[in-house]
Design a protein around this motif. Structure first.
Motif, mmCIF file in Angstrom:
data_model
loop_
_atom_site.group_PDB
_atom_site.id
_atom_site.type_symbol
_atom_site.label_atom_id
_atom_site.label_comp_id
_atom_site.label_asym_id
_atom_site.label_seq_id
_atom_site.Cartn_x
_atom_site.Cartn_y
_atom_site.Cartn_z
ATOM 1 N N SER A 72 52.163 58.596 26.189
ATOM 2 C CA SER A 72 51.705 59.740 26.976
ATOM 3 C C SER A 72 51.391 59.356 28.420
ATOM 4 C CB SER A 72 50.477 60.385 26.334
ATOM 5 O OG SER A 72 49.426 59.442 26.253
ATOM 6 N N ARG A 73 51.440 58.069 28.700
ATOM 7 C CA ARG A 73 51.262 57.594 30.069
ATOM 8 C C ARG A 73 51.871 56.213 30.187
ATOM 9 N NH1 ARG A 73 47.014 58.618 32.278
ATOM 10 N NH2 ARG A 73 46.716 56.876 33.653
ATOM 11 N N ASP A 74 52.361 55.911 31.377
ATOM 12 C CA ASP A 74 52.892 54.584 31.637
ATOM 13 C C ASP A 74 51.739 53.621 31.866
ATOM 14 O OD1 ASP A 74 55.723 54.906 31.513
ATOM 15 O OD2 ASP A 74 55.644 55.995 33.402
ATOM 16 N N ILE A 75 52.012 52.357 31.644
ATOM 17 C CA ILE A 75 51.025 51.320 31.914
ATOM 18 C C ILE A 75 50.972 51.142 33.437
ATOM 19 C CG2 ILE A 75 50.444 48.890 31.578
ATOM 20 C CD1 ILE A 75 52.121 49.087 28.923
ATOM 21 N N SER A 108 56.130 59.165 40.256
ATOM 22 C CA SER A 108 55.618 58.047 39.471
ATOM 23 C C SER A 108 56.239 56.729 39.918
ATOM 24 C CB SER A 108 55.944 58.271 37.993
ATOM 25 O OG SER A 108 55.799 57.075 37.263
ATOM 26 N N PRO A 109 55.426 55.698 40.139
ATOM 27 C CA PRO A 109 56.001 54.386 40.442
ATOM 28 C C PRO A 109 56.929 53.887 39.329
ATOM 29 C CG PRO A 109 53.666 54.407 40.961
ATOM 30 C CD PRO A 109 53.966 55.691 40.226
ATOM 31 N N TRP A 110 56.633 54.234 38.072
ATOM 32 C CA TRP A 110 57.517 53.827 36.975
ATOM 33 C C TRP A 110 58.863 54.512 37.079
ATOM 34 C CZ3 TRP A 110 58.361 50.112 33.758
ATOM 35 C CH2 TRP A 110 57.331 49.336 33.259
ATOM 36 N N ARG A 153 54.763 46.575 24.750
ATOM 37 C CA ARG A 153 54.056 45.583 25.563
ATOM 38 C C ARG A 153 54.984 44.421 25.948
ATOM 39 N NH1 ARG A 153 49.442 47.578 22.826
ATOM 40 N NH2 ARG A 153 49.884 46.481 20.897
ATOM 41 N N ALA A 154 55.824 43.977 25.022
ATOM 42 C CA ALA A 154 56.745 42.868 25.317
ATOM 43 C C ALA A 154 57.789 43.277 26.359
ATOM 44 C CB ALA A 154 57.418 42.379 24.037
ATOM 45 N N LYS A 155 58.290 44.506 26.263
ATOM 46 C CA LYS A 155 59.240 44.969 27.279
ATOM 47 C C LYS A 155 58.554 45.078 28.635
ATOM 48 C CE LYS A 155 61.694 48.506 26.597
ATOM 49 N NZ LYS A 155 62.326 49.748 26.229
ATOM 50 N N THR A 156 57.315 45.529 28.668
ATOM 51 C CA THR A 156 56.568 45.635 29.919
ATOM 52 C C THR A 156 56.394 44.248 30.536
ATOM 53 O OG1 THR A 156 55.422 47.611 29.133
ATOM 54 C CG2 THR A 156 54.409 46.431 30.972
ATOM 55 N N ALA A 157 56.119 43.253 29.719
ATOM 56 C CA ALA A 157 55.999 41.877 30.223
ATOM 57 C C ALA A 157 57.326 41.417 30.834
ATOM 58 C CB ALA A 157 55.550 40.937 29.116
ATOM 59 N N SER A 160 57.621 42.921 34.247
ATOM 60 C CA SER A 160 56.712 42.227 35.177
ATOM 61 C C SER A 160 57.263 40.874 35.571
ATOM 62 C CB SER A 160 55.326 42.067 34.548
ATOM 63 O OG SER A 160 54.750 43.334 34.326
ATOM 64 N N ASP A 161 57.790 40.125 34.621
ATOM 65 C CA ASP A 161 58.391 38.810 34.911
ATOM 66 C C ASP A 161 59.592 38.964 35.830
ATOM 67 O OD1 ASP A 161 56.488 37.654 33.298
ATOM 68 O OD2 ASP A 161 57.854 37.332 31.600
ATOM 69 N N MET A 162 60.392 39.993 35.594
ATOM 70 C CA MET A 162 61.582 40.224 36.399
ATOM 71 C C MET A 162 61.234 40.486 37.858
ATOM 72 S SD MET A 162 64.394 43.226 36.024
ATOM 73 C CE MET A 162 63.748 44.270 37.305
ATOM 74 N N ARG A 163 60.137 41.192 38.058
ATOM 75 C CA ARG A 163 59.715 41.547 39.424
ATOM 76 C C ARG A 163 59.191 40.343 40.189
ATOM 77 N NH1 ARG A 163 55.650 46.063 39.482
ATOM 78 N NH2 ARG A 163 56.253 46.274 41.631
ATOM 79 N N GLY A 164 58.764 39.310 39.437
ATOM 80 C CA GLY A 164 58.301 38.084 40.091
ATOM 81 C C GLY A 164 56.894 38.059 40.449
#
Length: 164
Positions: A72-75, A108-110, A153-157, A160-164
């Motif tokens: 219902s909301r992005d992290i 949305s930033p997402w 959560r793993a996909k979100t990580a 985040s890793d991809m963005r550096g």
């Protein structure tokens, strides 16, 4: 109704050919990826959205708990001071098809991050292969679970890793 949402009828998943478009409501796919299609839409009212999506075979996904991530909301991400309602979204799944529809506000930033990620997958075969591998491993590890929270959560990580 002029809410920025394409006014053409929605076809049930898998029945309409993908047609690239400059409209923000386009479906975006990248070659050879098992990732589900994504759409970015302004966030219309629940009633308007359901009126268009339910006849096309989608149902609202609520998550297994009120705090299920990405339902219902992005992290929230980044250090910018962004109003909490900007992170709101709706998640729909298509009955009998492997289609997940994330509906976000256009500011949305997402939403912007999703387009950047799609573009990166299209242009970078190494990234695309890493993402494919991650999704396969996560799907296997989370098969049969009551929720997709660990998967999300793993996909979100990964993002985040991809963005550096």
């Amino acid at each position: 109704m002029d809410d920025g949402v394409a006014q053409r009828p929605l076809a049930p998943p898998g029945r309409a050919a993908h047609r690239p478009s400059r409209h923000p409501a386009r479906l975006s796919r990248w070659p050879t990826s098992p990732a589900t299609p994504r759409s970015i839409l302004p966030l219309p009212s629940e009633d308007d959205l359901s009126a268009r999506l339910v006849p096309a075979g989608f149902r609202r996904a609520w998550g297994s708990r009120p705090d299920s991530p990405g339902v219902s909301r992005d992290i929230p991400r980044g250090a910018d001071d962004i109003p909490a309602d900007v992170w709101e979204k709706r998640l729909y799944v298509a009955s009998g098809a492997d289609v997940i529809l994330h509906v976000r506000r256009s500011d949305s930033p997402w939403a912007r991050e999703t387009v950047r990620f799609r573009d990166a997958l299209c242009s970078d075969p190494v990234l695309r292969a890493r993402y494919q591998d991650l999704k396969r491993r996560l799907s296997a590890a989370n098969a049969g679970k009551a929720d997709y929270d660990d998967y999300t959560r793993a996909k979100t990580a990964f993002f985040s890793d991809m963005r550096g």
